[in-house]
Design a protein around this motif. Structure first.
Motif, PDB file in Angstrom:
ATOM      1  N   THR A  79      -8.052 -11.316   2.811  1.00  0.00           N
ATOM      2  CA  THR A  79      -7.630 -12.557   3.438  1.00  0.00           C
ATOM      3  C   THR A  79      -7.459 -12.261   4.927  1.00  0.00           C
ATOM      4  N   TYR A  80      -7.680 -13.285   5.713  1.00  0.00           N
ATOM      5  CA  TYR A  80      -7.669 -13.106   7.163  1.00  0.00           C
ATOM      6  C   TYR A  80      -6.521 -13.907   7.741  1.00  0.00           C
ATOM      7  N   GLU A  81      -5.657 -13.209   8.407  1.00  0.00           N
ATOM      8  CA  GLU A  81      -4.446 -13.825   8.918  1.00  0.00           C
ATOM      9  C   GLU A  81      -4.595 -14.007  10.430  1.00  0.00           C
ATOM     10  N   LYS A  92      -5.308  -8.540  -2.840  1.00  0.00           N
ATOM     11  CA  LYS A  92      -6.245  -8.531  -1.725  1.00  0.00           C
ATOM     12  C   LYS A  92      -5.663  -7.803  -0.514  1.00  0.00           C
ATOM     13  N   VAL A 107      -5.232  -7.590   3.551  1.00  0.00           N
ATOM     14  CA  VAL A 107      -5.064  -8.618   4.581  1.00  0.00           C
ATOM     15  C   VAL A 107      -5.469  -8.038   5.930  1.00  0.00           C
ATOM     16  N   GLU A 132     -12.414  -7.731  -1.192  1.00  0.00           N
ATOM     17  CA  GLU A 132     -12.012  -9.091  -0.835  1.00  0.00           C
ATOM     18  C   GLU A 132     -10.817  -9.003   0.100  1.00  0.00           C
TER      19      GLU A 132
END
Lengths: 231, 231
Positions: free
Chosen positions: A35-37, A2, A4, A33
């Motif tokens: 991910t969120y940091e 994914k 980020v 897709e």
């Protein structure tokens, strides 16, 4: 693997950056897709790997891209077989005018309505930094901006004039379907939605109807964000 | 058969309409030879065939198209094998934002600098009509606008902010080559060039360098127009 997106976070996990919202929608448009940091304003260490100090930052494998405009261009160039954000080089060129108008005209005009609410939404650890960096831009205190906001609603509505005119004539800024220019304007509105209950649009404004459609995109991604459902 | 563009004319054959200039450049971009039919503001009879009262009007065989935006769309759709004005549907959608920004922000801001000169350039037969229709838009006399113009130069430069930011980063609004979004902004500058010696840009403004390139296009079409070479 994914991708980020490092993005600004406020208290209680509010994700309100107008720039990160541009990137969020761009990622969804490309069907990627992610991910969120979350990063607070003062979490500079967390994005030190990007060799600069501002979010959003995209990390895709070994590639690191800061700046929402650069992120959109990277996604367009690196994932050319997925739906286009710009519809070609001319569309990319002209979308940059919308990007610049949002950065230099819309965001400052909106700030005069919601900055007090943004201040209340940021993480308490960021407050001092926020005040120190934002107040010089306006030449007054955050509290003075908040107290005077009703007088700034008409200038804000005026700044939206060109967008209103276009959305009277066509469903999206990008024509018949949404693309990056729409995500730029929508990101600006998400900044408000995630921080402030202040009413930014009249219900009969063509931009209001457009915003409703934008809130429905990608499974209601914008609508589900933590924030204030009206305004 | 050549296409015909009915366009505004002032005294001494000055052709200064910002809207007609958009169409002139669009025709040249498409490689279409055109004849230009001059109309004064009060020559409503001459364009009665278009069933409305405003120039520019394009006539292509039996097809009659008023309004510069509609003209650009007509040319794009009717001559799809010639160089594209928009680079596709997304580019067309977003170019309309530039069109609306020029109409609602740039032209009014520029008018506050050059309206007295425009008034001096229109055909004497049009003066009464011009005063009667324009002064109510500003709420003051043309002479008052002319007297106060120096105070309006900074707001004008501010209104150009987004365009300046983009032209710092890329050669044309449309990316690496000019297209319709550039003709929209350039048409606005031709309105001034053909009516007024007033200096609109500082020499180190990225928009200045862009305008020079635009003046060179199509054999120096814009540069050769009757008007004022500096400003």
């Amino acid at each position: 693997m994914k991708v980020v997106l490092y993005e600004l976070v406020g208290k209680d996990d509010h994700r309100f950056s107008p720039y990160a919202w541009r990137s969020r929608l761009a990622l969804a448009h490309k069907g990627l897709e992610a991910t969120y940091e979350p990063c607070r304003l003062t979490d500079k260490d967390k994005i030190a790997f990007s060799q600069q100090e501002r979010v959003p930052v995209l990390k895709d494998g070994d590639t690191v891209v800061p700046d929402s405009w650069a992120i959109a261009c990277y996604l367009e160039d690196h994932y050319p077989d997925r739906p286009s954000l710009f519809g070609g080089p001319v569309g990319r060129g002209v979308a940059r005018v919308v990007n610049a108008a949002a950065d230099t005209q819309l965001i400052p005009a909106m700030a005069r309505l919601i900055l007090g609410d943004v201040f209340a939404t940021i993480d308490p650890a960021d407050r001092e930094y926020f005040r120190k960096t934002r107040e010089p831009r306006f030449g007054v205190t955050i509290e003075a901006i908040a107290a005077g906001r009703d007088s700034q609603r008409q200038p804000w509505l005026n700044a939206l004039g060109p967008f209103r005119l276009v959305l009277k004539e066509q469903p999206f800024l990008s024509g018949t379907a949404p693309a990056y220019a729409d995500y730029i304007l929508f990101g600006t509105f998400q900044w408000a939605r995630c921080t402030s209950p202040y009413p930014l649009l009249d219900r009969d404004d063509p931009i209001y109807a457009w915003r409703e459609k934008m809130l429905d995109l990608f499974g209601g991604m914008g609508r589900k964000a933590k924030g204030y459902p009206v305004g």
